[in-house]
Design an enzyme around this catalytic site. Structure first.
Site, mmCIF file in Angstrom:
data_model
loop_
_atom_site.group_PDB
_atom_site.id
_atom_site.type_symbol
_atom_site.label_atom_id
_atom_site.label_comp_id
_atom_site.label_asym_id
_atom_site.label_seq_id
_atom_site.Cartn_x
_atom_site.Cartn_y
_atom_site.Cartn_z
ATOM 1 N N ASP A 80 -22.829 -39.851 41.262
ATOM 2 C CA ASP A 80 -23.824 -38.933 40.689
ATOM 3 C C ASP A 80 -23.193 -37.804 39.881
ATOM 4 O O ASP A 80 -22.059 -37.375 40.159
ATOM 5 C CB ASP A 80 -24.683 -38.334 41.808
ATOM 6 C CG ASP A 80 -25.669 -39.357 42.377
ATOM 7 O OD1 ASP A 80 -25.897 -40.380 41.718
ATOM 8 O OD2 ASP A 80 -26.204 -39.120 43.483
ATOM 9 N N ASP A 82 -23.064 -34.586 39.730
ATOM 10 C CA ASP A 82 -23.079 -33.226 40.252
ATOM 11 C C ASP A 82 -21.836 -33.002 41.112
ATOM 12 O O ASP A 82 -20.965 -33.873 41.205
ATOM 13 C CB ASP A 82 -24.360 -32.957 41.054
ATOM 14 C CG ASP A 82 -24.503 -33.867 42.268
ATOM 15 O OD1 ASP A 82 -23.622 -34.731 42.491
ATOM 16 O OD2 ASP A 82 -25.499 -33.738 42.997
ATOM 17 N N GLU A 84 -21.439 -32.925 44.327
ATOM 18 C CA GLU A 84 -21.310 -33.872 45.436
ATOM 19 C C GLU A 84 -20.850 -35.238 44.924
ATOM 20 O O GLU A 84 -20.025 -35.904 45.550
ATOM 21 C CB GLU A 84 -22.659 -33.997 46.161
ATOM 22 C CG GLU A 84 -22.558 -34.327 47.625
ATOM 23 C CD GLU A 84 -21.955 -33.201 48.458
ATOM 24 O OE1 GLU A 84 -21.461 -33.497 49.555
ATOM 25 O OE2 GLU A 84 -21.953 -32.038 47.998
#
Length: 859
Positions: A80, A82, A84
């Site tokens: 993803d 982002d 994280e």
């Protein structure tokens, strides 16, 4: 074939469809490593070195990726977009290097896409980059901070406050918001005030309503009319005078659309309109993203890609006409101070496709997509045009004045498809439509009505308003809101009543403890400033180890100081801090801390493994207790009467009210007790009812088949009849006292028959959810002895208390199954089919009617 790694199998499936057979797309199933929950995982003595451990359930996924790299020496990390996601990619690369799966000549690249569409994926593959080191360092700082706070503060709680479960860096601040709001509500004193309204009529007989705003020549404010007498005088002043229209003013007004969704506003709106919790909202949005329907759902950004803006404008023109399209596109800029994850807003990947066109089966996905689609189109539509009218009505002597307001919509604009919800219902008088009113005309009085009002306390937080408040204070980040709100409920610090969040006694005590001994670390400004420092790390402007060193220096000192305190010292501090709420003044003026049962003992805050309570200082001679949140003037424990020489008392325990015969003695340490059944009011208890409860279980009579006694009673799971080891539930509590032999035998026979049927026939599910989306196999909601649960294969996951089985979605069911599987030996659910690289499993395939060996082989 290059090996592409993403987080989930659903995402892998969608991306594989776009990349084709030239790539091997595998899932990591989230993070593959974490800090082991033991001392020393973050070594504060050696420059905050972090010791990672590959999870038991992640080993097989890491092995699958390592095996795939043997065939093609090219790794593409596509997690993803982002912080994280960056961390997952970093963990994967580090883990694979430690396994020697990545060689010196292995190309490793990072690709990101904000939407899982063919164009976005293809473009990302053409523009690889390295892992973003500052973003990873920001993750490392957060993870280390959360570990240091949780792992060092939670044991202090366990030792000083039995029953407390944990404390967290942001979780505790969030809990503080809810507790302080509850204390505001408890301390609130309602004030009476009145208003006066008049129903007036035009000379043409059309009626309208006006509110008194001027009395005795002076303007009235909200609290001007303090009681009924003042309101009645105002009514007489209006009724004794002729009224006419002094002015009519009509002004044009416009209402502009809201910005497109970011994470926090999506959670708020889904809560307002559908009652969806933050976790449910994010889980549903995750599925929509992985299926390629929406852009990435964890973002602080509200800007929209230029091509998406143009696509939205084209869709608006095609569907609603050119009059709904502004001359130029609307541009939105992020106002958040800490927008470190400011990707594009949350929007549909194809503007022309509404929810009906997607034909989504899942109800939650259908509702949420429809919300996102409408909000996105609305944000690029023309403003709504209104006309607001204000009418001033006065008496000839100008001693009395009234005002009527209304509005009419001239053009609906964006409101044709979307209007933002409100957190609390507000009556907007401007929404009324007025009849034709002309300046100077007479206003005939039809009726004049005084209305009594009381000021209201601030409302309890909902998940939506809590997320909004956290966002305003700069606490937490989009990716953390859902887990924080869920955690404080799972810890039983907070409960949900309807849609409102109410602190439990346990949560209140934890908050007061932290405010008294760790005030700095549950401070709103401190937490927000720490978020800003973490943002500087992610921007490459600060060193994360310097940040950790500064934090640990002060925090470790606070931990050391508190560790030396005795539990009694802590309780004394908390008792004093909570005194205004725990011991409010009594109506008779007596000392609110004197025990109402024995009359001599002093009440004091006490703790147990189930939380805090108020108890008498004369324990064990006096066993008076009441909950922290209980009413101090509700009579507390009381004597209901005397039976056979024993006092029968009504008491308040930590698990609810109960009746008791006599007192505890050396010989009889556990006197007879009976909890009040559900539906029985504490206020209506008397001696007769208490003796009835204490007489249970009741003997119905000997069973006609074997002569063994049948008994009726009330147990942990409600009213029942019992014969030997066979229990049959009864529907009503009153049945326990009235059931006769015939019906008792019939209920027991039904229970015995259902057990027999259960051995040879399948039990019918409460709800069938369908096939597990990634692993296969039916997922059903079943009714069990301990309540409803989700069943998938050999995994049974109990539903949370507040969950209605009929409202459960597949997404939430999969989450519960995964959590349960992780607790059972740390393994995730087995795959539906044996792994492709184990041909031996095929040869030893079990017969079709025996599925268990097949699952075992897959594990």
């Amino acid at each position: 074939m290059p090996v592409v790694v993403v987080e989930s199998p659903a995402k892998a499936k969608t991306i594989n469809k776009y990349l084709g057979s030239d790539y091997t797309v595998l899932a990591s199933y989230g993070h593959v490593r974490d800090l082991p929950p033991k001392d020393g995982s973050v070594d504060t003595e050696h420059d905050f070195e972090m010791k990672w451990e590959v999870g038991t359930d992640s080993r097989k996924h890491v092995k699958a990726i390592a095996d795939a790299l043997k065939d093609d020496n090219n790794l593409i990390l596509a997690t993803d977009p982002d912080r994280e996601g960056e961390a997952i990619s970093w963990h994967l690369e580090e883990t694979l290097r430690n396994r020697k799966a990545i060689k010196k000549d292995t190309p490793v690249s990072r690709v990101v896409f904000n939407a899982i569409t063919k164009a976005a994926v293809t473009d990302a593959m053409a523009n690889p980059r390295d892992i973003d080191a500052p973003l990873v360092e920001a993750y490392l700082a957060r993870r280390a901070l959360d570990y240091l706070v949780g792992f060092n503060l939670s044991p202090v709680l366990w030792r000083k406050l039995p029953g407390a479960k944990s404390a967290g860096r942001v979780q505790s601040v969030c809990l503080r918001l809810i507790v302080e709001r509850e204390m505001e509500i408890e301390a609130f004193n309602a004030q009476e005030y009145w208003s006066v309204k008049a129903l007036l009529a035009t000379p043409r007989g059309q009626t309208y309503e006006a509110r008194l705003t001027l009395l005795g020549g002076e303007k009235l404010d909200k609290m001007s009319l303090k009681d009924g007498t003042a309101a009645e005088l105002a009514v007489q002043a209006i009724e004794s005078r002729d009224l006419s229209v002094a002015s009519v003013e009509a002004k044009p007004a416009a209402r502009n659309p809201s910005a497109p969704f970011m994470t926090s506003t999506l959670q708020q709106e889904a809560s307002r309109k559908f009652g969806m919790g933050a976790r449910q909202t994010m889980s549903t949005a995750q599925r929509l993203y992985e299926a390629g329907h929406i852009t990435y759902m964890r973002t602080d950004g509200i800007d929209m890609a230029p091509e998406a803006v143009m696509a939205a404008r084209d869709a608006i023109k095609d569907r609603f006409g050119a009059e709904y399209l502004p001359k130029s596109p609307r541009m939105y800029k992020n106002k958040a101070k800490n927008a470190q994850e400011a990707h594009e807003c949350i929007r549909p990947t194809e503007m022309t496709r509404d929810a009906a066109a997607l034909k989504l089966r899942d109800a939650d996905q259908r509702k949420l997509y429809d919300l996102i689609w409408k909000r996105t189109l609305a944000c690029q539509m023309e403003a709504a045009r209104l006309e607001r009218t204000t009418v001033q009505i006065e008496s000839a002597d100008r001693q009395v004045g009234l005002r009527a307001t209304g509005q009419v919509m001239l053009f609906d604009g964006f409101m044709r498809i979307y209007e933002e919800g409100r957190d609390d219902t507000v009556v907007d008088e401007d929404d009324k439509r007025l009849p034709q009113i002309t300046e100077g005309e007479r206003a005939e009085k039809r009726s004049v009505t005084p209305e009594q009002h009381f000021t209201l306390p601030p409302p309890r937080y909902t998940e939506a308003t809590l997320v909004k408040k956290m966002e305003e204070l700069g606490i937490g980040r989009p990716s953390t809101y859902a887990s924080i709100v869920t955690t404080i409920q799972d810890r039983e610090y907070v409960r949900k009543d309807g849609n409102r969040l109410i602190p439990e006694d346990k949560g209140r005590i934890v908050t007061i403890f932290l405010l008294n001994f760790f005030r700095k670390y549950v401070g709103y400004e401190f937490t927000a400033n720490l978020e800003e420092e973490l943002d500087r790390v992610s921007a490459g402007e600060a060193d994360y180890k310097d940040l950790l060193a500064r934090f640990w220096r002060d925090f470790s000192t606070a931990i050391a100081e508190t560790s030396e305190l005795r539990i009694t010292e802590v309780l004394d501090v908390l008792d004093d801090a909570l005194a205004p709420q725990l011991y409010p003044p009594r109506e008779d003026g007596s000392d609110p801390r004197i025990c109402p049962l024995c009359g001599t003992g002093k009440l004091h805050l006490k703790t147990s493994r189930s939380g805090g309570f108020i108890g008498c200082g004369n324990y064990p001679e006096c066993r008076y207790t009441r909950p922290i949140s209980g009413d101090a003037d509700d009579g507390g424990d009381r004597v209901l009467g005397v039976d056979d020489g024993d006092e029968i008392t009504l008491r308040s325990g930590r698990f609810g009210p109960y009746v008791q015969r006599g007192e505890a003695t050396e010989e009889n340490k556990k006197p007879p007790r009976a909890s009040l059944p559900k539906g029985w009011s504490k206020d209506e208890m008397d001696l007769e009812k208490a003796l009835t409860l204490l007489s249970l279980p009741r003997e119905v009579g000997p069973h006609p088949d074997d002569g063994e006694m049948i008994e009726a009673g009330i147990g942990r799971y409600g009213p029942y009849v019992k014969h030997g080891r066979l229990y049959a539930n009864l529907k009503e509590v009153d049945d326990v006292f009235t059931i006769g032999m015939n019906r008792a035998v019939e209920e027991l026979a039904k229970k015995a028959a259902s057990r027999g049927a259960g051995r040879g026939a399948a039990v019918k599910p409460l709800k069938e959810l369908g096939e597990h989306p990634s692993e296969g196999g039916p997922v059903n909601v079943m009714d069990g002895r301990y309540g409803p649960y989700v069943k998938w294969g050999k995994i049974n996951a109990t539903l949370p208390k507040e969950t209605d089985p009929q409202d459960l979605t597949m997404d939430r069911a999969v989450e519960l199954i995964t959590e349960k599987a992780a607790k059972k030996g740390g393994r995730k659910p087995a795959a539906k089919k044996p792994a492709a690289n184990k041909p031996a499993a095929k040869k030893k395939a079990a017969p079709k009617k025996k599925a268990a060996p097949k699952k075992k082989a897959a594990e």
